[in-house]
Design an enzyme around this catalytic site. Sequence first.
Site, PDB file in Angstrom:
ATOM      1  N   CYS A 128       0.852  -1.185   0.000  1.00 14.41           N
ATOM      2  CA  CYS A 128       0.000   0.000   0.000  1.00 14.41           C
ATOM      3  C   CYS A 128       0.886   1.232   0.000  1.00 14.41           C
ATOM      4  O   CYS A 128       1.879   1.290   0.737  1.00 14.41           O
ATOM      5  CB  CYS A 128      -0.904  -0.007   1.229  1.00 14.41           C
ATOM      6  N   HIS A 170      -9.026  -3.442  -2.515  1.00 15.89           N
ATOM      7  CA  HIS A 170      -8.060  -2.651  -1.747  1.00 15.89           C
ATOM      8  C   HIS A 170      -8.438  -1.170  -1.749  1.00 15.89           C
ATOM      9  O   HIS A 170      -8.477  -0.526  -0.689  1.00 15.89           O
ATOM     10  CB  HIS A 170      -6.668  -2.856  -2.350  1.00 15.89           C
ATOM     11  N   GLU A 171      -8.723  -0.623  -2.937  1.00 16.16           N
ATOM     12  CA  GLU A 171      -9.017   0.806  -3.026  1.00 16.16           C
ATOM     13  C   GLU A 171     -10.373   1.149  -2.426  1.00 16.16           C
ATOM     14  O   GLU A 171     -10.523   2.188  -1.769  1.00 16.16           O
ATOM     15  CB  GLU A 171      -8.932   1.274  -4.481  1.00 16.16           C
ATOM     16  N   HIS A 174     -10.218   1.446   1.330  1.00 12.51           N
ATOM     17  CA  HIS A 174      -9.668   2.717   1.826  1.00 12.51           C
ATOM     18  C   HIS A 174     -10.774   3.706   2.166  1.00 12.51           C
ATOM     19  O   HIS A 174     -10.634   4.524   3.091  1.00 12.51           O
ATOM     20  CB  HIS A 174      -8.770   3.355   0.757  1.00 12.51           C
TER      21      HIS A 174
END
Length: 213
Positions: A128, A170-171, A174
Site C-alpha cells: 500500500c 483494496h481501493e 480505503h
Amino acid sequence: MPNTPLIDDSYLQQAVATVLESGSLPQIVQAGHPVLRTQARPFTGQLSAHDLAALIAIMTETMRAAPGVGLAAPQIGIPLQLAVLEDQYEVTPENAMVRRREPLELFAILNPHYTPVGHELASHYEGCLSMSGWQGVVDRHAAVDLAYNDEHGSARTARFTGWQARIVQHETDHLSGTLYIDKAYTRSLASNVNYSEFWANPDVTDAKAGLNF
C-alpha cells in the site's frame, strides 16, 4: 478522535482546493494519519465538474509517480469516496498466470461498493502506498461485482476477477477507513527488502512455510 477536524462539505472542499492550488503533487499520507481511518464522505456534487476532473487528474499523476496501481482520495488527505485505478505494468507470464493478473485500463470510481461473487478466495502479498516499505499476505475474494458512479455521474456496475478484483477491493476498502494490514496475516508482514530477497514468488507457498502463517 483527538485533534480530528469536523469532516463536513466545507472541510472537504477546502482540502480539495489546497491540493488543486498547490502547484505540485500531493504527498501520500502514511498509516497513523486519522484521514486513513475515517469513513470518507459520499460524493454528492460537492465539487464542480471542473474541480472533480482536475482532482482525478492529479490523483492519477500521483499514483503513476509513486508508482502504484490505485490511489484513494483519503491517501492524499481528502476524505471523499473517490479512487483511481490502473494496472499497465509488465509482469512475467508465470506471475500473470498464478495471480490472474491482466492489464487494467485507467478509470475512476465514486461511491463504490463491491459484492463477492462466489466463495473462492485468493491469497497473495500486497502493499500500500500509505504503508510504504511493507507488504503482507491478504485473502481477497477472487471475483467481485463493483457498483459505482463514474466521474460523469453515471451509475455503473462491472465484474472484476483475479488481480483486478484485488485492486478494486483494496481501493474501495480505503474509503471506509480500512487498510490492508487489517485483513493481512500479521506473521506474513515483510519489509520490501525481505520480500524481494525471500518471498517474491508468484504464489505464497514458500512464505507460508517460512513465516508460519
